[in-house]
Write a protein that holds these residues in place. Structure first.
Motif, PDB file in Angstrom:
ATOM      1  N   TYR A   1       0.866  -1.183   0.000  1.00  0.00           N
ATOM      2  CA  TYR A   1       0.000   0.000   0.000  1.00  0.00           C
ATOM      3  C   TYR A   1       0.894   1.222   0.000  1.00  0.00           C
ATOM      4  O   TYR A   1       1.724   1.389   0.896  1.00  0.00           O
TER       5      TYR A   1
ATOM      6  N   CYS B   1       0.884   5.452  -0.235  1.00  0.00           N
ATOM      7  CA  CYS B   1       0.002   6.614  -0.183  1.00  0.00           C
ATOM      8  C   CYS B   1       0.126   7.430  -1.464  1.00  0.00           C
ATOM      9  O   CYS B   1       1.227   7.781  -1.900  1.00  0.00           O
TER      10      CYS B   1
ATOM     11  N   CYS C   1      -6.733   6.122   4.872  1.00  0.00           N
ATOM     12  CA  CYS C   1      -5.714   5.148   4.452  1.00  0.00           C
ATOM     13  C   CYS C   1      -5.812   3.861   5.273  1.00  0.00           C
ATOM     14  O   CYS C   1      -5.694   2.771   4.729  1.00  0.00           O
TER      15      CYS C   1
ATOM     16  N   HIS D   1       1.166  11.392   9.279  1.00  0.00           N
ATOM     17  CA  HIS D   1       0.211  10.552   8.543  1.00  0.00           C
ATOM     18  C   HIS D   1       0.360   9.067   8.856  1.00  0.00           C
ATOM     19  O   HIS D   1      -0.601   8.402   9.241  1.00  0.00           O
TER      20      HIS D   1
ATOM     21  N   GLU E   1      -2.004   6.494  10.938  1.00  0.00           N
ATOM     22  CA  GLU E   1      -2.567   5.282  10.317  1.00  0.00           C
ATOM     23  C   GLU E   1      -2.289   4.063  11.202  1.00  0.00           C
ATOM     24  O   GLU E   1      -3.169   3.246  11.475  1.00  0.00           O
TER      25      GLU E   1
HETATM   26 ZN   LIG Z   1      -1.948   7.441   3.358  1.00  0.00          ZN
END
Ligand SMILES: [Zn+2]
Length: 449
Positions: free
Chosen positions: A28, A30, A211, A236, A240
């Protein structure tokens, strides 16, 4: 299948990639906030994680690459207000531009590109779970994450509480229990033209929660690799990680990979600094091959300076490979040259060191240049991981009768030592898209670059 080791920000060490399930690797990364066209710095994570997925595929893993699109956000509201247009169509248009611009990199699309506005259900459910667990609280239609409810908060970015500025400014300051807390849900405000219903009021998700929700939705919890620029490590990614840990009693990802920033001059390239070069403009000027080569020439964790000299060097590297490829034959490469290829892939398995890998690719090319009758297969295999496999196969060109005649006349002029005429004919061929190459077998025409 090589053992692949990657640097994990959380542990500060290299970690062996250990898929939960056989060969499958969830990645994953961003993605962009779509409020304007992306700049070349934004393209770096797209390139790094696309190439990493290609490498893992080469090794026999089965990667799934997810790159999200943040399509609801204050920046989008601000850009829409400045342009005097509604925010949703602006985000839609910039999503299309982002796809067009990154398509031109020639790396294909990620396997999934979820959008925040299309993931509201899972986002709301995740926030509800956090409230149930007392890790979040609703106040006046907003919802905030209770940072001090997570004893491991700060473990990813290694920050002390006094260095934890959430970047939310004064917004919500009077509603937060603690200045460290951050927004999971924001009540709709005057002038905001997109909102969704939720148990605690109409509004829209915060950036971090989207996210956590999108990653879990597509890859489950505890997936293999979470990526992004190192400017996202805090707040960020810290946020998360905290959200998922507190909602699921499990870590969101095994390995947190962070790429270094692209720098223009002394500073990181960022719209807020104002020193940006749009990706599409860079592609117009330099082409995709040079840009991919430029990115690969630095280790992904290091900052990389974007300037004309670096792009010229990348262009020369590309030209050198293209030139060498013209002398190669179709088919397998000599077995005694395979050592360079093995070293190329070994370098990638060691924290995805593309810079070192390129030095082994260069060794292969110079070896090939010293020999005759070398097959191109190994070169193509190496370049495919970078998305540059086309360089291994020379372009075929149709040389028309007129061009052949111009070439013959140029030869005749040279034989008569009429170099002015020879140069004029060379320039005419160039305007027709051909470059004259004087090789050992006499002159030939190759596509002009
Ligand atoms: Zn993200």
């Amino acid at each position: 299948m090589r053992e692949v080791r990657l640097h994990d920000t959380r542990s500060g060490e290299l970690q062996v990639l250990t898929p939960r399930d056989g060969r499958q690797v969830g990645i994953y990364a961003c993605g962009p906030t779509v409020y304007a066209r992306i700049h070349v710095g934004n393209a770096r994570p797209f390139v790094v994680f696309s190439q990493l997925a290609r490498f893992l595929e080469h090794e026999g893993y089965e990667p799934t690459l997810v790159v999200n699109v943040t399509d609801v956000n204050d920046k989008i509201y601000d850009a829409a207000a400045a342009a005097g247009v509604p925010s949703a169509p602006l985000a839609e248009e910039m999503t299309d531009r982002y796809r067009e611009d990154t398509d031109r990199l020639g790396l294909g699309r990620p396997d999934a590109e979820p959008r925040a506005t299309q993931t509201i259900g899972p986002i709301v459910a995740l926030i509800a779970e956090l409230i149930d667990r007392d890790a979040a609280y609703a106040v006046d239609g907003d919802v905030y994450f209770r940072v001090r409810s997570d004893p491991e908060y700060g473990s990813l970015s290694k920050r002390r509480p006094d260095q934890m500025e959430q970047g939310e400014g004064v917004e919500g300051a009077d509603r937060k229990e603690d200045p460290l807390d951050f927004a999971l849900w924001k009540a709709q405000k005057e002038g905001e033209d997109t909102a969704w219903d939720a148990p605690w009021g109409r509004g829209r998700p915060g950036w971090h929660i989207e996210c956590s929700a999108m990653a879990e939705d597509l890859l489950g919890v505890g997936f293999e690799i979470h990526g992004g620029g190192n400017d996202l490590a805090f707040p960020h990614h810290e946020n998360e990680a905290a959200q998922t840990r507190c909602a699921r009693d499990a870590e969101l990802a095994q390995i947190w990979m962070h790429n270094g920033m692209l720098q223009l001059g002394e500073e990181k390239m960022a719209k807020s600094v104002g020193n940006v070069a749009a990706l599409h403009a860079v592609l117009d000027e330099w082409g995709r091959e040079a840009l991919l080569m430029f990115f690969a020439s630095g280790h992904y964790r290091q900052p990389i300076a974007f300037d004309d000299d670096s792009m010229r060097a990348a262009t020369a590297r590309v030209a050198g490979i293209r030139e060498a490829a013209r002398r190669l034959l179709d088919g397998p490469s000599p077995a005694d040259m395979a050592v360079h290829k093995e070293r190329f892939f070994d370098a990638l398995a060691d924290d995805f060191n593309t810079a070192k890998a390129l030095s082994h690719l260069a060794a292969w090319v110079s070896e090939a240049n010293r020999r005759t009758g070398v097959g191109r297969a190994d070169l193509e295999e190496m370049l495919r991981v970078l998305g540059l496999e086309d360089l291994a196969v020379p372009e075929t060109v149709e040389v028309g009768a007129e061009e052949q005649e111009l070439l013959d006349r140029r030869q005749a002029a040279r034989a008569e030592r009429d170099f002015a005429e020879a140069d004029r004919l060379r320039d005419e061929l160039r305007t027709r898209g051909f470059e004259v190459r004087d090789g050992p077998q006499g002159p030939e025409l190759v596509p002009a670059r």
